[in-house]
Design a protein around this motif. Structure first.
Motif, PDB file in Angstrom:
ATOM      1  N   ARG A 174       0.819  -1.215   0.000  1.00 44.14           N
ATOM      2  CA  ARG A 174       0.000   0.000   0.000  1.00 44.14           C
ATOM      3  C   ARG A 174       0.853   1.266   0.000  1.00 44.14           C
ATOM      4  O   ARG A 174       0.439   2.302  -0.528  1.00 44.14           O
ATOM      5  CB  ARG A 174      -0.934   0.015   1.215  1.00 44.14           C
ATOM      6  N   THR A 177       4.762   3.209  -4.633  1.00 43.22           N
ATOM      7  CA  THR A 177       4.289   3.883  -5.829  1.00 43.22           C
ATOM      8  C   THR A 177       3.905   2.871  -6.899  1.00 43.22           C
ATOM      9  O   THR A 177       4.392   1.739  -6.900  1.00 43.22           O
ATOM     10  CB  THR A 177       5.377   4.804  -6.395  1.00 43.22           C
ATOM     11  N   ALA A 178       3.021   3.265  -7.816  1.00 48.28           N
ATOM     12  CA  ALA A 178       2.745   2.425  -8.985  1.00 48.28           C
ATOM     13  C   ALA A 178       4.044   2.253  -9.761  1.00 48.28           C
ATOM     14  O   ALA A 178       4.760   3.219 -10.019  1.00 48.28           O
ATOM     15  CB  ALA A 178       1.678   3.071  -9.854  1.00 48.28           C
ATOM     16  N   LYS A 219       5.009  -3.554  -8.092  1.00 50.50           N
ATOM     17  CA  LYS A 219       3.621  -3.094  -8.044  1.00 50.50           C
ATOM     18  C   LYS A 219       3.243  -2.635  -9.437  1.00 50.50           C
ATOM     19  O   LYS A 219       3.838  -1.682  -9.969  1.00 50.50           O
ATOM     20  CB  LYS A 219       3.475  -1.942  -7.043  1.00 50.50           C
ATOM     21  N   PRO A 220       2.282  -3.281 -10.070  1.00 52.68           N
ATOM     22  CA  PRO A 220       1.943  -2.924 -11.454  1.00 52.68           C
ATOM     23  C   PRO A 220       1.534  -1.461 -11.562  1.00 52.68           C
ATOM     24  O   PRO A 220       0.906  -0.890 -10.661  1.00 52.68           O
ATOM     25  CB  PRO A 220       0.753  -3.849 -11.768  1.00 52.68           C
ATOM     26  N   SER A 221       1.937  -0.840 -12.671  1.00 49.75           N
ATOM     27  CA  SER A 221       1.535   0.542 -12.907  1.00 49.75           C
ATOM     28  C   SER A 221       0.041   0.611 -13.140  1.00 49.75           C
ATOM     29  O   SER A 221      -0.566  -0.349 -13.633  1.00 49.75           O
ATOM     30  CB  SER A 221       2.275   1.098 -14.127  1.00 49.75           C
ATOM     31  N   ARG A 222      -0.541   1.718 -12.781  1.00 46.45           N
ATOM     32  CA  ARG A 222      -1.975   1.884 -12.999  1.00 46.45           C
ATOM     33  C   ARG A 222      -2.274   1.894 -14.489  1.00 46.45           C
ATOM     34  O   ARG A 222      -1.496   2.408 -15.280  1.00 46.45           O
ATOM     35  CB  ARG A 222      -2.466   3.207 -12.375  1.00 46.45           C
ATOM     36  N   SER A 223      -3.393   1.360 -14.841  1.00 42.13           N
ATOM     37  CA  SER A 223      -3.807   1.375 -16.239  1.00 42.13           C
ATOM     38  C   SER A 223      -5.204   1.951 -16.324  1.00 42.13           C
ATOM     39  O   SER A 223      -6.048   1.754 -15.448  1.00 42.13           O
ATOM     40  CB  SER A 223      -3.814  -0.042 -16.822  1.00 42.13           C
TER      41      SER A 223
END
Length: 224
Positions: A174, A177-178, A219-223
């Protein structure tokens, strides 16, 4: 900072926690272990950028900080590295200095930072340091920061299970960062599962020295 000498033993100038019956770093070469596990394991220095933030579970001797700052400077960063560490049982400045003396490669840097040991906050031109003391299971959830890279460097999960429980690993995720990463020397199955359950992409990688495997996480980047 309280004197922790009653909780420390020395094995050929390598500090060993009597509380956890575990050395603070590899008996083979602690600095080389840091470079392999925490620096390369987090894709550093390639991911360094202005404002880059490292967070760490287990400050110990300060060796990881020294190694990270050394790499930051060697890679020509012109900005300030942010480094936040969570530690329940800080070593005394004298103990840290003694442990760091085993590594002549970082002697100049260790000497530069020695006056700051024992402080929970300090700033250099290229470093902003914060130590948050206490049980990480309580302090990490209250932290309002986000790390680009996590150094998961508690004592062995078998001897210090509190620093590796599933809820704490979820808090690590949590507070990332992404596109952020984490790395640790352990490949314990329950640690890997906890990181994966927290939504991280977990990889088992070659470990340092006699350790066959270690763990990295993304941590996967936001999509969208």
């Amino acid at each position: 900072m309280p004197d922790q000498s009653s909780d420390l033993d020395w094995r050929d100038e390598i500090p060993v926690s009597t509380r956890f019956d575990d050395p603070y770093y590899s008996l083979e070469n602690g600095l080389a272990e840091t470079a392999h596990v925490f620096l390369a394991g987090n894709g550093l220095p390639g991911r360094f950028r202005e404002g880059f933030h490292i967070a760490e579970l287990g400050f110990g001797t300060g060796l990881n900080l020294l190694a990270a700052l050394r790499l930051w400077r060697a890679s020509g960063q012109g900005a300030r590295l942010h480094f936040t560490t969570f530690e329940a049982f800080p070593l005394s400045p004298a103990e840290m200095t003694r442990a760091q003396a085993s590594f002549p490669e970082i002697a100049d840097l260790a000497t530069e930072l020695a006056p700051h040991w024992g402080r929970t906050h300090f700033d250099l031109a290229d470093l902003r340091f914060e130590m948050i003391e206490g049980d990480a299971r309580q302090t990490v959830p209250r932290w309002d920061g986000l790390a680009d890279a996590w150094f998961l460097d508690g004592f062995s999960p078998a001897k210090n299970p509190e620093l590796w429980d599933a809820e704490l690993m979820a808090q690590v995720a949590r507070h990332m960062t992404a596109g952020g990463t984490a790395a640790t020397y352990t490949a314990a199955g329950h640690v890997r599962r906890a990181l994966a359950d927290a939504g991280l992409e977990v990889t088992r990688a070659a470990g340092y020295g006699r350790k066959r495997h270690m763990t990295t996480a993304l941590k996967p980047s936001r999509s969208g």
